[in-house]
Structures are given as structure tokens and as C-alpha cells.
Design a protein around this motif. Structure first.
Motif, PDB file in Angstrom:
ATOM      1  N   GLU A   1       0.837  -1.202   0.000  1.00  0.00           N
ATOM      2  CA  GLU A   1       0.000   0.000   0.000  1.00  0.00           C
ATOM      3  C   GLU A   1       0.873   1.255   0.000  1.00  0.00           C
ATOM      4  OE1 GLU A   1      -3.441   2.126   2.806  1.00  0.00           O
ATOM      5  OE2 GLU A   1      -2.901   0.017   3.119  1.00  0.00           O
ATOM      6  N   CYS A   2       1.973   1.211   0.760  1.00  0.00           N
ATOM      7  CA  CYS A   2       2.877   2.362   0.832  1.00  0.00           C
ATOM      8  C   CYS A   2       3.543   2.627  -0.510  1.00  0.00           C
ATOM      9  CB  CYS A   2       3.916   2.129   1.922  1.00  0.00           C
ATOM     10  SG  CYS A   2       5.143   3.460   2.066  1.00  0.00           S
ATOM     11  N   ILE A   3       4.102   1.585  -1.143  1.00  0.00           N
ATOM     12  CA  ILE A   3       4.807   1.817  -2.407  1.00  0.00           C
ATOM     13  C   ILE A   3       3.821   2.162  -3.523  1.00  0.00           C
ATOM     14  CG2 ILE A   3       6.750   0.350  -1.739  1.00  0.00           C
ATOM     15  CD1 ILE A   3       5.706  -1.825  -3.534  1.00  0.00           C
ATOM     16  N   THR A   4       2.600   1.644  -3.428  1.00  0.00           N
ATOM     17  CA  THR A   4       1.572   2.020  -4.405  1.00  0.00           C
ATOM     18  C   THR A   4       1.256   3.501  -4.276  1.00  0.00           C
ATOM     19  OG1 THR A   4       0.607  -0.206  -4.336  1.00  0.00           O
ATOM     20  CG2 THR A   4      -0.752   1.565  -5.234  1.00  0.00           C
ATOM     21  N   GLY A   5       1.202   3.968  -3.028  1.00  0.00           N
ATOM     22  CA  GLY A   5       0.956   5.383  -2.786  1.00  0.00           C
ATOM     23  C   GLY A   5       2.059   6.278  -3.331  1.00  0.00           C
ATOM     24  N   LYS A   6       3.249   5.740  -3.509  1.00  0.00           N
ATOM     25  CA  LYS A   6       4.361   6.503  -4.082  1.00  0.00           C
ATOM     26  C   LYS A   6       4.425   6.364  -5.605  1.00  0.00           C
ATOM     27  CE  LYS A   6       7.332   6.309   0.035  1.00  0.00           C
ATOM     28  NZ  LYS A   6       7.387   7.780   0.278  1.00  0.00           N
ATOM     29  N   GLY A   7       3.418   5.687  -6.180  1.00  0.00           N
ATOM     30  CA  GLY A   7       3.334   5.603  -7.635  1.00  0.00           C
ATOM     31  C   GLY A   7       3.785   4.300  -8.248  1.00  0.00           C
ATOM     32  N   TYR A   8       4.122   3.308  -7.399  1.00  0.00           N
ATOM     33  CA  TYR A   8       4.588   2.019  -7.921  1.00  0.00           C
ATOM     34  C   TYR A   8       3.434   1.017  -7.850  1.00  0.00           C
ATOM     35  CZ  TYR A   8       9.009   4.379  -7.117  1.00  0.00           C
ATOM     36  OH  TYR A   8      10.035   5.289  -7.121  1.00  0.00           O
ATOM     37  N   GLU A   9       2.732   0.911  -8.962  1.00  0.00           N
ATOM     38  CA  GLU A   9       1.534   0.081  -8.985  1.00  0.00           C
ATOM     39  C   GLU A   9       1.836  -1.307  -9.573  1.00  0.00           C
ATOM     40  OE1 GLU A   9      -1.472   2.187 -11.083  1.00  0.00           O
ATOM     41  OE2 GLU A   9      -1.658   3.770  -9.563  1.00  0.00           O
ATOM     42  N   GLY A  10       1.047  -2.288  -9.124  1.00  0.00           N
ATOM     43  CA  GLY A  10       1.139  -3.628  -9.699  1.00  0.00           C
ATOM     44  C   GLY A  10       2.109  -4.556  -9.006  1.00  0.00           C
ATOM     45  N   TRP A  11       2.741  -4.104  -7.927  1.00  0.00           N
ATOM     46  CA  TRP A  11       3.691  -4.964  -7.229  1.00  0.00           C
ATOM     47  C   TRP A  11       2.972  -5.908  -6.280  1.00  0.00           C
ATOM     48  CZ3 TRP A  11       8.942  -5.290  -7.973  1.00  0.00           C
ATOM     49  CH2 TRP A  11       9.514  -4.315  -8.794  1.00  0.00           C
ATOM     50  N   GLU A  12       3.436  -7.153  -6.237  1.00  0.00           N
ATOM     51  CA  GLU A  12       2.898  -8.118  -5.294  1.00  0.00           C
ATOM     52  C   GLU A  12       3.985  -9.113  -4.889  1.00  0.00           C
ATOM     53  OE1 GLU A  12       0.631 -11.530  -7.641  1.00  0.00           O
ATOM     54  OE2 GLU A  12      -0.143  -9.554  -8.267  1.00  0.00           O
ATOM     55  N   PHE A  13       3.833  -9.675  -3.706  1.00  0.00           N
ATOM     56  CA  PHE A  13       4.836 -10.598  -3.193  1.00  0.00           C
ATOM     57  C   PHE A  13       4.761 -11.933  -3.924  1.00  0.00           C
ATOM     58  CE2 PHE A  13       4.991  -7.511   0.149  1.00  0.00           C
ATOM     59  CZ  PHE A  13       6.285  -7.614   0.654  1.00  0.00           C
ATOM     60  N   ASP A  14       5.956 -12.536  -4.142  1.00  0.00           N
ATOM     61  CA  ASP A  14       6.013 -13.810  -4.842  1.00  0.00           C
ATOM     62  C   ASP A  14       6.003 -14.968  -3.842  1.00  0.00           C
ATOM     63  OD1 ASP A  14       8.586 -14.013  -3.770  1.00  0.00           O
ATOM     64  OD2 ASP A  14       9.568 -13.380  -5.612  1.00  0.00           O
ATOM     65  N   GLN A  15       6.194 -16.188  -4.334  1.00  0.00           N
ATOM     66  CA  GLN A  15       6.126 -17.381  -3.492  1.00  0.00           C
ATOM     67  C   GLN A  15       7.244 -17.443  -2.469  1.00  0.00           C
ATOM     68  OE1 GLN A  15       7.022 -21.037  -5.678  1.00  0.00           O
ATOM     69  NE2 GLN A  15       7.945 -19.830  -7.327  1.00  0.00           N
ATOM     70  N   TYR A  16       8.278 -16.623  -2.655  1.00  0.00           N
ATOM     71  CA  TYR A  16       9.405 -16.597  -1.716  1.00  0.00           C
ATOM     72  C   TYR A  16       9.302 -15.423  -0.753  1.00  0.00           C
ATOM     73  CZ  TYR A  16      11.094 -19.750  -5.332  1.00  0.00           C
ATOM     74  OH  TYR A  16      11.200 -20.777  -6.239  1.00  0.00           O
ATOM     75  N   ASN A  17       8.108 -14.818  -0.677  1.00  0.00           N
ATOM     76  CA  ASN A  17       7.873 -13.690   0.216  1.00  0.00           C
ATOM     77  C   ASN A  17       8.786 -12.510  -0.095  1.00  0.00           C
ATOM     78  OD1 ASN A  17       5.788 -14.761   2.145  1.00  0.00           O
ATOM     79  ND2 ASN A  17       7.373 -16.327   2.439  1.00  0.00           N
ATOM     80  N   SER A  18       9.019 -12.308  -1.370  1.00  0.00           N
ATOM     81  CA  SER A  18       9.879 -11.222  -1.821  1.00  0.00           C
ATOM     82  C   SER A  18       9.178 -10.447  -2.930  1.00  0.00           C
ATOM     83  CB  SER A  18      11.203 -11.793  -2.334  1.00  0.00           C
ATOM     84  OG  SER A  18      12.041 -10.760  -2.795  1.00  0.00           O
ATOM     85  N   LEU A  19       9.557  -9.198  -3.099  1.00  0.00           N
ATOM     86  CA  LEU A  19       9.086  -8.430  -4.240  1.00  0.00           C
ATOM     87  C   LEU A  19      10.060  -8.663  -5.395  1.00  0.00           C
ATOM     88  CD1 LEU A  19       8.069  -5.048  -2.538  1.00  0.00           C
ATOM     89  CD2 LEU A  19       6.553  -6.869  -3.355  1.00  0.00           C
ATOM     90  N   PRO A  20       9.574  -9.006  -6.582  1.00  0.00           N
ATOM     91  CA  PRO A  20      10.457  -9.442  -7.679  1.00  0.00           C
ATOM     92  C   PRO A  20      11.184  -8.301  -8.378  1.00  0.00           C
ATOM     93  CG  PRO A  20       8.180  -9.454  -8.412  1.00  0.00           C
ATOM     94  CD  PRO A  20       8.141  -9.108  -6.956  1.00  0.00           C
ATOM     95  N   VAL A  21      12.055  -7.603  -7.647  1.00  0.00           N
ATOM     96  CA  VAL A  21      12.777  -6.477  -8.242  1.00  0.00           C
ATOM     97  C   VAL A  21      13.762  -6.951  -9.305  1.00  0.00           C
ATOM     98  CG1 VAL A  21      12.514  -4.979  -6.230  1.00  0.00           C
ATOM     99  CG2 VAL A  21      14.469  -6.517  -6.357  1.00  0.00           C
ATOM    100  N   TYR A  22      14.390  -8.127  -9.070  1.00  0.00           N
ATOM    101  CA  TYR A  22      15.353  -8.642 -10.047  1.00  0.00           C
ATOM    102  C   TYR A  22      14.661  -8.874 -11.378  1.00  0.00           C
ATOM    103  CZ  TYR A  22      18.485 -12.025 -12.306  1.00  0.00           C
ATOM    104  OH  TYR A  22      19.286 -12.685 -13.195  1.00  0.00           O
TER     105      TYR A  22
END
Length: 429
Positions: A304-325
Motif C-alpha cells: 500500500e505504501c509503495i503504491t501510494g508513491k506511484g509504484y503500482e502492480g507490485w505483489e509478493f512472490d512465493q518466496y515472500n519477496s518483491l520481484p525487483v530482479y
């Protein structure tokens, strides 16, 4: 006897648990929880020490057998012992470390993915980034490459003979081919020669056929995935050691989901009982599930915080990480060839956001976007206290999981100590 050892280990563990439980009744709950972690860390360190000692004893038995057959110089990579490193905690990483970077590091390097991009390789700043990475990890690990001088001085025939004496003729042929194949490989002859694939004649007027079939006909090596076939049963001095310490080796078949969801399998030989702390795949799944449950609310808050900063569509993967790589590889390789994209992106199930317009159209803009993303993610992490909560949740999940198999690990240690004693008797005989 194994039952007696298991009972003794269980009794010892129960006594420790009773003591730590008593601390809780005295109002020392935090100390009790910490002592549970400390005890389990020591359990893992003792397992590592036992494993290293047993491995060294196995190698000595095999070397003794080989030397009785006249082989006094040994392949250093096969016979390499190791010194176990002391673990300080139950885990050496935390899931949040890939997407929540130290704020200062984030402002300077972002996630560091720009340095792995085609344009980043030419970026002068990449040298500083890699130097900083090397400095951070240079003290980790004490492994050193073994000295292979004496082995390298042996003829290919003597080296191949060593392999046959070590694991048997069938295993040597499975691994290296025939003695002639091995000699050709070491001498750069036969199909290993530099000119194994014929170069087209410079005065040829015919159109060059570069199809796979044509290349194979020209004498190149045809690498097929299944060329080696299933692993054969070990033989030679290794089998003698296995039978002396553990009995007959066991053929194990593992299954996995292949392409298109089809079930596939592979087999391998095993002989030494595996440490329950390493072998229980369900335990690692339980750790991830336990951690995810503990972090669910904070994960929602962070998104919710990063979405509020304009980064939409992010969700945690099966490893409990955000897929930045995966996201930034998609960004940097969006104009690359399909082959390069397949190599860098691979087969991943991670769901990445669509590339936003504000990321720009050039390498410089993409790099700036990455750095700003890392800075904003770090800010959201600090606002929510995500990193501290993540460390505690991950450590607690490990304590729960390791405590559940503690009795089994103690019993395994006792069995391995018995094998060490047996090995010593063989070496002294």
C-alpha cells in the motif's frame, strides 16, 4: 543400539527443554526464546563439525585403499576436506534483503541491476559498484582452491586409472568415457580437437549449410541432455568404503514437474544417512508458510505504501519477496534479442508490474528510475518497520521448524559419530 542412542538423545534434549521452559515460568520469556535459538544454532554447528569429520575419515579410507593399489597421488577436487564455518544464527539471509536496501546504498546504487544490464557493462560506475560488492563479501567463506600440481603432472592414462580404482570401470566410463576418450579430451585430440568442426573452404561457391544436422555431420560433439544415462552404482575403493561404514548404497528416484506439467524423474545413488536438518523439504515449506502468515499484514501495508508513491502492480512472490530482479531485468532487456531475454529472464513464475512510462526510454533514465525505486522502497520499509519485523518473524519460524526435528538431528549425530568410530578402527587396523 540405535534405539538406545535415540532415547539418550531425546532425554538430553528433553532436559534442555525443561530448563528453558522453567525460565519462562520465572518471567524470563525473552531470554528463554533466545536460548532456544542459541541451542539450535549450536545443534547445527555440531552437525557441521560431525559431517566434516566424517567426510575426512571417508576420504582417508578411500585414499588408503587407492594407495594399496599403487595410486599415491590423488585427484584433489575429489578428496578435498573442509573446515566447517560457525553459524551465528539459524538463517544466513532474510527475504526482505532483496528489495529493502540500506537507504544510503539505495541512493547510490539502487538495487544494482543496472550494473548487470547491457548498457551497464559499459558504465564506469559499475566498477565502483562491483568493488563495493566484493568488499562486502570478501570475508565470507574460507574455502581455498586445492593444489593440483601433482595431479596435473600425471599422464591421462594414470589419471583415468585412478578414476577406475576410485569408483569402478562402469562409473569412470559413465563420467569420462573410455580411457581413449579421456586421453583425447586431456590432449585436445579427437572430437576435442580445435579443428574437430571443419571450416568451410574459402573458395567454395556453394551456400554454407549451418543446420544442426550439417554441423553434426562435420564431426562436432553432439551434446544430448540424456547422453550420460542414469548414474551407475559406485564401485572401486569408494564402494569398499561405503560397504564398510554404511552397508549397500541405495538407488533413489526423485520426481519433479517437467515441461507442460508432465511428471519426470531422475535417479541417484546414496549411502550416508542425510542430516534431517538438510533433507526435510517440507520443513523449508513450513518455514516459508509460517513466515508469510506472520508478515501478511505488513506485506499488505508495504505494498500500500509503495503504491501510494506511484509504484503500482507490485505483489509478493512465493518466496515472500518483491520481484525487483525480474522487473528490472525486464526493463533493461526490453530491447534485447529474444535469446538474451530468455537467458536473463529465464523461466520464472514471478508476476512483475507493467513497465511504466515514467521509467523512460534510455539507459540513463532506467538507471535513475531504479535508484529512485530503491530509495522509495527503503523509505516504505522504514516507515512500517518491515525489516525488523521480518528478521524476527523469519528467525521465529526457523526456531519452530528446527525444534520440531531436534530429536531426529541428535539421533543422526550419534549415528554419524558411530560411523566415525568405525572409520577410525578401519584406519588403525
Amino acid at each position: 543400539m540405535p534405539g538406545t542412542r535415540g532415547a539418550a538423545a531425546a532425554a538430553a534434549a528433553a532436559a534442555v527443554l525443561a530448563l528453558t521452559a522453567g525460565c519462562g515460568m520465572l518471567g524470563l520469556g525473552e531470554d528463554a526464546e533466545e536460548s532456544d535459538a542459541d541451542r539450535l544454532v549450536e545443534m547445527l554447528n555440531e552437525s557441521n563439525r560431525v559431517d566434516a569429520e566424517l567426510s575426512a575419515a571417508e576420504f582417508r579410507i578411500v585414499e588408503q585403499c587407492l594407495e594399496a593399489e599403487g595410486y599415491t597421488v590423488h585427484e584433489p577436487w575429489m578428496m578435498q576436506s573442509y573446515e566447517p564455518e560457525e553459524q551465528e544464527s539459524l538463517t544466513d539471509y532474510y527475504p526482505h534483503e532483496t528489495f529493502l536496501i540500506d537507504p544510503e546504498e539505495a541512493a547510490e546504487y539502487g538495487f544494482g541491476q543496472w550494473a548487470n544490464s547491457p548498457d551497464g557493462w559499459e558504465d564506469p560506475a559499475a566498477e565502483d559498484y562491483y568493488a563495493a560488492e566484493e568488499e562486502e563479501y570478501e570475508d565470507e567463506g574460507t574455502w581455498e582452491e586445492p593444489d593440483s600440481t601433482e595431479w596435473d603432472a600425471l599422464s591421462p592414462e594414470d589419471q583415468y586409472g585412478w578414476y577406475v580404482a576410485y569408483q569402478g570401470q562402469e562409473y569412470a566410463e559413465w563420467q569420462y568415457g573410455t580411457a581413449q576418450d579421456y586421453a583425447d579430451m586431456m590432449n585436445g585430440e579427437g572430437e576435442w580437437a580445435e579443428d574437430a568442426v571443419e571450416e568451410p573452404s574459402s573458395d567454395s561457391t556453394e551456400e554454407e549449410d549451418t543446420s544442426d544436422e550439417a554441423v553434426e555431420e562435420e564431426g562436432s560433439i553432439d551434446f544430448e541432455e540424456d547422453d550420460m544415462g542414469p548414474e551407475p552404482k559406485p564401485g572401486g575403493c569408494q564402494l569398499e568404503m561405503i560397504e564398510a561404514l554404511y552397508g549397500e548404497p541405495e538407488l533413489v528416484e526423485e520426481t519433479y514437474e517437467g515441461e507442460g506439467g508432465a511428471e519426470e524423474s531422475y535417479t541417484y545413488w546414496t549411502y550416508r544417512p542425510e542430516n534431517p536438518a538438510w533433507a526435510d523439504e517440507a520443513m523449508w515449506e513450513d518455514i516459508e508458510a509460517d513466515y508469510a502468515a506472520k508478515m501478511a499484514d505488513l506485506q499488505d501495508e508495504l505494498v500500500e505504501c509503495i503504491t501510494g508513491k506511484g509504484y503500482e502492480g507490485w505483489e509478493f512472490d512465493q518466496y515472500n519477496s518483491l520481484p525487483v530482479y525480474e522487473f528490472f531485468n525486464t526493463l533493461y532487456y526490453q530491447n534485447a534479442s529474444e535469446e538474451e531475454q530468455d537467458m536473463m529472464l529465464g523461466d520464472t513464475e514471478a508476476v512483475v508490474p507493467p513497465l511504466p512510462d515514467e521509467a523512460g526510454d534510455s539507459y540513463e533514465e532506467w538507471k535513475a528510475y531504479e535508484i529512485q525505486t530503491a530509495v522509495d522502497f527503503a523509505a516504505c520499509g522504514e516507515e512500517s518497520g518491515y525489516a525488523d519485523a521480518s528478521e524476527k518473524a523469519y528467525e521465529d519460524a526457523h526456531v519452530t521448524a528446527y525444534a520440531a526435528i531436534e530429536q531426529d538431528v541428535y539421533a543422526w549425530q550419534e549415528d554419524m559419530r558411530d560411523a566415525i568410530s568405525k572409520a577410525q578402527e578401519l584406519l588403525d587396523a
